[in-house]
Design an enzyme around this catalytic site. Structure first.
Site, PDB file in Angstrom:
ATOM      1  N   ARG A  70       0.914  -1.080   0.066  1.00  8.58           N
ATOM      2  CA  ARG A  70       0.141   0.126   0.066  1.00  8.58           C
ATOM      3  C   ARG A  70       0.837   1.399   0.062  1.00  8.58           C
ATOM      4  NH1 ARG A  70      -5.197   0.245   0.770  1.00  8.58           N
ATOM      5  NH2 ARG A  70      -5.169  -1.840   1.496  1.00  8.58           N
ATOM      6  N   ASP A 145     -10.258   0.686  -5.673  1.00  6.44           N
ATOM      7  CA  ASP A 145     -10.502   0.482  -4.259  1.00  6.44           C
ATOM      8  C   ASP A 145     -10.868  -0.902  -3.808  1.00  6.44           C
ATOM      9  OD1 ASP A 145     -10.908   1.527  -1.441  1.00  6.44           O
ATOM     10  OD2 ASP A 145     -13.034   1.611  -1.764  1.00  6.44           O
ATOM     11  N   LEU A 169      -9.949  13.384  -0.769  1.00  7.35           N
ATOM     12  CA  LEU A 169      -9.769  14.240  -2.164  1.00  7.35           C
ATOM     13  C   LEU A 169     -10.590  15.300  -1.980  1.00  7.35           C
ATOM     14  CD1 LEU A 169      -7.150  14.157  -3.993  1.00  7.35           C
ATOM     15  CD2 LEU A 169      -8.812  13.610  -5.655  1.00  7.35           C
ATOM     16  N   CYS A 199      -6.847  24.565   1.403  1.00  4.80           N
ATOM     17  CA  CYS A 199      -7.575  24.370   2.667  1.00  4.80           C
ATOM     18  C   CYS A 199      -7.408  25.556   3.346  1.00  4.80           C
ATOM     19  CB  CYS A 199      -7.629  23.107   3.505  1.00  4.80           C
ATOM     20  SG  CYS A 199      -8.116  21.623   2.723  1.00  4.80           S
ATOM     21  N   CYS A 205     -14.835  21.163   7.695  1.00  4.00           N
ATOM     22  CA  CYS A 205     -14.871  19.687   7.759  1.00  4.00           C
ATOM     23  C   CYS A 205     -14.655  19.083   8.904  1.00  4.00           C
ATOM     24  CB  CYS A 205     -14.110  18.980   6.776  1.00  4.00           C
ATOM     25  SG  CYS A 205     -12.314  19.250   6.941  1.00  4.00           S
ATOM     26  N   CYS A 209     -17.881  16.975  12.002  1.00  4.67           N
ATOM     27  CA  CYS A 209     -17.983  15.645  12.509  1.00  4.67           C
ATOM     28  C   CYS A 209     -18.520  15.476  13.603  1.00  4.67           C
ATOM     29  CB  CYS A 209     -16.347  15.078  12.535  1.00  4.67           C
ATOM     30  SG  CYS A 209     -16.415  13.270  12.970  1.00  4.67           S
ATOM     31  N   SER A 227     -18.705   6.522   9.270  1.00  3.46           N
ATOM     32  CA  SER A 227     -18.327   5.724   8.030  1.00  3.46           C
ATOM     33  C   SER A 227     -17.879   4.559   8.305  1.00  3.46           C
ATOM     34  CB  SER A 227     -17.673   6.388   7.058  1.00  3.46           C
ATOM     35  OG  SER A 227     -18.486   7.378   6.411  1.00  3.46           O
ATOM     36  N   CYS A 252     -21.308   8.201   6.482  1.00  2.00           N
ATOM     37  CA  CYS A 252     -21.720   9.639   6.925  1.00  2.00           C
ATOM     38  C   CYS A 252     -21.090  10.730   5.939  1.00  2.00           C
ATOM     39  CB  CYS A 252     -21.096   9.888   8.462  1.00  2.00           C
ATOM     40  SG  CYS A 252     -21.264  11.604   9.061  1.00  2.00           S
ATOM     41  N   ASP A 253     -21.700  11.903   5.464  1.00  2.00           N
ATOM     42  CA  ASP A 253     -21.256  12.835   4.407  1.00  2.00           C
ATOM     43  C   ASP A 253     -21.091  13.912   5.109  1.00  2.00           C
ATOM     44  OD1 ASP A 253     -21.506  11.072   2.325  1.00  2.00           O
ATOM     45  OD2 ASP A 253     -23.659  11.110   2.259  1.00  2.00           O
TER      46      ASP A 253
END
Length: 384
Positions: A70, A145, A169, A199, A205, A209, A227, A252-253
């Protein structure tokens, strides 16, 4: 006049193959296609190791098991010379957080409301790979993925976007709503410039949460991420986190939805995947009634199917417990006798929040003596 510099045959070939694959990507409905090299993410192995050593991967044992492959694409495939990264916009028409005001509904993550993107993208990538391999005379492999590939760092290195503070991303054109896929090849291609981080001081973001899963910007603790907990995690959910789930039953978005760059994501492509109407605002009462055969039928072709009926109904019971709706009591009561311990345990928790204390005490007195699973007995006693 100065003589024009001659273009070598290899350079012409690289330019021709690069133009070819980008044209094929556009024809297949991809919104972005950029190219990088397998050595473009030298910091990845160290960051991945730090993530795993901190325990942030939770029970995703496949991460430490595939750490070397990975962290370095050349370990995965030593012959790879170029990596083509593809992005497909899946931005929703509405901010999905509006469902938080509809507690009787289940909130399914935007990416899972249509056909499984793994299947859709892989099919299109295979078509591109077949034509490209014939044109280039090179070997190719495609991934969506499903292999130890760090798509997000590679996508950033290729210039599709940058990894935001939520670790996903972010694209200047499509915000935080991109499916990613990759094509590895032995061919030499022209490279794209990486994207820089835009950013700035924004932390929308992180603040969005519900479970505070970000210990710091650019770091995520999966053990607190909804998620991960609704999709990857098996068994019981930490009681301290359940109330924060709200009605989120698959993914969760919130961190994605909060990204200000999403204002550009409305420029959807004509070939964008369309969400299933029955997954936009599904009734919890219906979802709680699903047995295994009906679950498999209802979610045929959906990524939701992969987690199985028991884990999914467990998630729906948490949402039911958070709903405050007495209308869901009959469905939860039925699931007290379910064959799956994780379902029975969450049914207990949901009823402890929906029933008057005296009614729940009577139910506990009737069911606890016959319960043999320690996990479920613990739910009964915690609710006292």
């Amino acid at each position: 006049m100065p003589q024009e510099q001659a273009i070598s045959a290899p350079d012409k070939k690289r330019a021709s193959l690069t133009a070819f694959i980008k044209k094929e990507a556009e024809a297949q409905g991809f919104d972005l296609c950029r190219i990088t090299t397998p050595d473009a993410i030298p910091e990845a192995p160290e960051r991945l190791s730090a993530y795993i050593e901190a325990g942030y991967h939770g029970t995703m044992d496949w991460m430490p098991e595939t750490r070397e492959r990975r962290g370095d694409p050349r370990v995965l495939w030593p012959d790879v010379r170029s990596i083509v990264m593809f992005g497909m916009n899946y931005g929703p028409d509405l901010d999905p957080r509006y469902l938080q005001s509809r507690p009787e509904k289940g909130a399914v993550s935007v990416y899972a409301r249509n056909r499984d993107y793994h299947d859709v993208m892989k099919g299109r990538l295979k078509e591109i790979a077949t034509r490209f391999a014939a044109r280039a005379g090179a070997d190719v492999k495609v991934f969506v993925d499903t292999a130890p590939v760090m798509e997000k760092p590679l996508a950033a290195a290729a210039g599709l976007g940058w990894q935001g503070k939520h670790t996903n991303l972010v694209s200047r054109d499509f915000g935080s709503w991109l499916y990613l896929g990759s094509l590895f090849t032995t061919a030499d291609l022209l490279l794209d410039e990486p994207e820089v981080d835009h950013c700035g001081s924004c932390r929308a973001c992180l603040d969005a949460c519900p479970t505070h899963a970000f210990p710091a910007p650019y770091k995520i603790d999966a053990r607190r991420c909804i998620s991960y907990l609704t999709i990857e995690h098996k068994g019981s959910i930490d009681p301290d986190l359940r109330a924060a789930f709200g009605n989120r039953i698959y993914g969760c978005d919130d961190c994605l939805s909060a990204c200000p760059w999403n204002k550009f994501a409305s420029e959807a492509r004509e070939m964008k995947l369309q969400a299933r109407a029955d997954l936009l605002e599904p009734d919890l009462s219906f979802l709680l009634s699903l047995d295994d055969p009906t679950f498999r039928t209802f979610f045929s072709g959906s990524p939701v199917k992969r987690i199985g009926r028991n884990r999914f109904v467990r998630n729906c019971l948490i949402a039911a417990g958070n709903s405050g709706s007495g209308d869901l009591v009959p469905a939860c009561r039925t699931l007290i006798g379910d064959a799956a311990p994780e379902v029975r345990g969450m049914a207990v928790w949901a009823l402890s929040r929906l029933l008057p204390q005296a009614d729940f005490a009577k139910m506990r007195q009737a069911h606890l003596p016959a319960e043999t699973e320690a996990e479920v007995r613990r739910e009964w006693t915690m609710a006292e």
